[in-house]
Structures are given as C-alpha cells and as structure tokens.
Design a protein around this motif. Structure first.
Motif, PDB file in Angstrom:
ATOM      1  N   LEU A  45      15.564 -47.832   2.195  1.00  0.00           N
ATOM      2  CA  LEU A  45      16.851 -47.452   2.758  1.00  0.00           C
ATOM      3  C   LEU A  45      17.570 -46.602   1.723  1.00  0.00           C
ATOM      4  N   THR A  46      18.004 -45.422   2.135  1.00  0.00           N
ATOM      5  CA  THR A  46      18.694 -44.548   1.191  1.00  0.00           C
ATOM      6  C   THR A  46      19.779 -43.752   1.889  1.00  0.00           C
ATOM      7  N   GLU A  47      20.819 -43.460   1.155  1.00  0.00           N
ATOM      8  CA  GLU A  47      21.841 -42.540   1.642  1.00  0.00           C
ATOM      9  C   GLU A  47      21.435 -41.132   1.243  1.00  0.00           C
ATOM     10  N   TYR A  48      22.099 -40.149   1.825  1.00  0.00           N
ATOM     11  CA  TYR A  48      21.874 -38.762   1.444  1.00  0.00           C
ATOM     12  C   TYR A  48      23.194 -38.017   1.623  1.00  0.00           C
ATOM     13  N   PRO A  49      23.495 -37.118   0.700  1.00  0.00           N
ATOM     14  CA  PRO A  49      24.797 -36.448   0.738  1.00  0.00           C
ATOM     15  C   PRO A  49      24.934 -35.368   1.804  1.00  0.00           C
ATOM     16  N   ASP A  50      23.821 -34.747   2.201  1.00  0.00           N
ATOM     17  CA  ASP A  50      23.885 -33.685   3.209  1.00  0.00           C
ATOM     18  C   ASP A  50      22.507 -33.524   3.857  1.00  0.00           C
ATOM     19  N   GLN A  51      22.441 -32.690   4.872  1.00  0.00           N
ATOM     20  CA  GLN A  51      21.215 -32.533   5.645  1.00  0.00           C
ATOM     21  C   GLN A  51      20.073 -31.928   4.832  1.00  0.00           C
ATOM     22  N   SER A  52      20.371 -31.027   3.915  1.00  0.00           N
ATOM     23  CA  SER A  52      19.295 -30.429   3.123  1.00  0.00           C
ATOM     24  C   SER A  52      18.690 -31.465   2.179  1.00  0.00           C
ATOM     25  N   GLU A  53      19.517 -32.322   1.617  1.00  0.00           N
ATOM     26  CA  GLU A  53      18.998 -33.399   0.752  1.00  0.00           C
ATOM     27  C   GLU A  53      18.219 -34.413   1.588  1.00  0.00           C
ATOM     28  N   ARG A  54      18.699 -34.663   2.789  1.00  0.00           N
ATOM     29  CA  ARG A  54      17.978 -35.558   3.705  1.00  0.00           C
ATOM     30  C   ARG A  54      16.567 -35.031   3.936  1.00  0.00           C
ATOM     31  N   GLN A  55      16.454 -33.741   4.186  1.00  0.00           N
ATOM     32  CA  GLN A  55      15.148 -33.138   4.446  1.00  0.00           C
ATOM     33  C   GLN A  55      14.249 -33.229   3.213  1.00  0.00           C
ATOM     34  N   ARG A  56      14.791 -33.016   2.032  1.00  0.00           N
ATOM     35  CA  ARG A  56      13.991 -33.128   0.796  1.00  0.00           C
ATOM     36  C   ARG A  56      13.504 -34.557   0.583  1.00  0.00           C
ATOM     37  N   ILE A  57      14.355 -35.537   0.891  1.00  0.00           N
ATOM     38  CA  ILE A  57      13.958 -36.941   0.774  1.00  0.00           C
ATOM     39  C   ILE A  57      12.838 -37.255   1.764  1.00  0.00           C
ATOM     40  N   ILE A  58      12.985 -36.799   2.993  1.00  0.00           N
ATOM     41  CA  ILE A  58      11.956 -37.026   4.017  1.00  0.00           C
ATOM     42  C   ILE A  58      10.635 -36.393   3.592  1.00  0.00           C
ATOM     43  N   GLU A  59      10.667 -35.169   3.114  1.00  0.00           N
ATOM     44  CA  GLU A  59       9.440 -34.503   2.676  1.00  0.00           C
ATOM     45  C   GLU A  59       8.778 -35.260   1.521  1.00  0.00           C
ATOM     46  N   HIS A  60       9.586 -35.747   0.600  1.00  0.00           N
ATOM     47  CA  HIS A  60       9.045 -36.518  -0.526  1.00  0.00           C
ATOM     48  C   HIS A  60       8.372 -37.792  -0.021  1.00  0.00           C
ATOM     49  N   LEU A  61       9.030 -38.505   0.885  1.00  0.00           N
ATOM     50  CA  LEU A  61       8.461 -39.748   1.397  1.00  0.00           C
ATOM     51  C   LEU A  61       7.220 -39.492   2.255  1.00  0.00           C
ATOM     52  N   ARG A  62       7.211 -38.411   3.008  1.00  0.00           N
ATOM     53  CA  ARG A  62       6.026 -38.065   3.808  1.00  0.00           C
ATOM     54  C   ARG A  62       4.795 -37.873   2.938  1.00  0.00           C
ATOM     55  N   HIS A  63       5.001 -37.305   1.759  1.00  0.00           N
ATOM     56  CA  HIS A  63       3.903 -37.086   0.820  1.00  0.00           C
ATOM     57  C   HIS A  63       3.200 -38.401   0.465  1.00  0.00           C
ATOM     58  N   PHE A  64       3.923 -39.507   0.565  1.00  0.00           N
ATOM     59  CA  PHE A  64       3.372 -40.823   0.223  1.00  0.00           C
ATOM     60  C   PHE A  64       3.048 -41.657   1.454  1.00  0.00           C
ATOM     61  N   GLY A  65       3.027 -41.027   2.625  1.00  0.00           N
ATOM     62  CA  GLY A  65       2.597 -41.716   3.828  1.00  0.00           C
ATOM     63  C   GLY A  65       3.709 -42.414   4.618  1.00  0.00           C
ATOM     64  N   TYR A  66       4.940 -42.175   4.252  1.00  0.00           N
ATOM     65  CA  TYR A  66       6.047 -42.739   5.025  1.00  0.00           C
ATOM     66  C   TYR A  66       6.383 -41.786   6.173  1.00  0.00           C
ATOM     67  N   PHE A  67       6.889 -42.298   7.243  1.00  0.00           N
ATOM     68  CA  PHE A  67       7.255 -41.566   8.478  1.00  0.00           C
ATOM     69  C   PHE A  67       6.052 -41.393   9.364  1.00  0.00           C
TER      70      PHE A  67
END
Length: 67
Positions: A45-67
């Motif tokens: 569970l994480t917060e994100y300050p804006d949509q671009s940071e949200r997308q970077r977090i999602i991309e990072h987590l996808r790299h490790f098999g999340y989503f």
C-alpha cells in the motif's frame, strides 16, 4: 539515508507480508531500496503525490510481477 533492505537486514527481518509506505513523495525511492525479489510482500500500500509518480510506481512494481 538508509535503504529498506539495509534496515531489514540490520533488524534480521527475513520476510513480511504487508508493506505500507507513506513518506511524502519518496515512495518510489523506498521501493527502489527494497529487493522485491527477495522479500515479496503479498500486499503493498503506497501513496503517490501525482499521476506521473503513480505511473512510475506501477511500472516499478510490474517489473517484479505485481499487477
């Protein structure tokens, strides 16, 4: 600054299921300092300050098999 990996090693924590991150805009930095291949928390569970940071977090987590 200490990474989450170093903190977990120092405290001899080898596994955990839940990770909650609220560090006022540095959430991606926290995630980058954690070996997700090693720890593999079931729920992050994480917060994100804006949509671009949200997308970077999602991309990072996808790299490790999340989503």
């Amino acid at each position: 600054m200490i990474t989450l990996d170093l903190l977990l090693a120092k405290e001899k924590i080898h596994c955990f299921d839940y990770l909650s991150i609220d560090v006022e805009g540095l959430e991606l930095s926290v995630l980058e300092g954690l070996n997700l291949n090693k720890y593999q928390p079931s729920l992050i569970l994480t917060e994100y300050p804006d949509q671009s940071e949200r997308q970077r977090i999602i991309e990072h987590l996808r790299h490790f098999g999340y989503f």
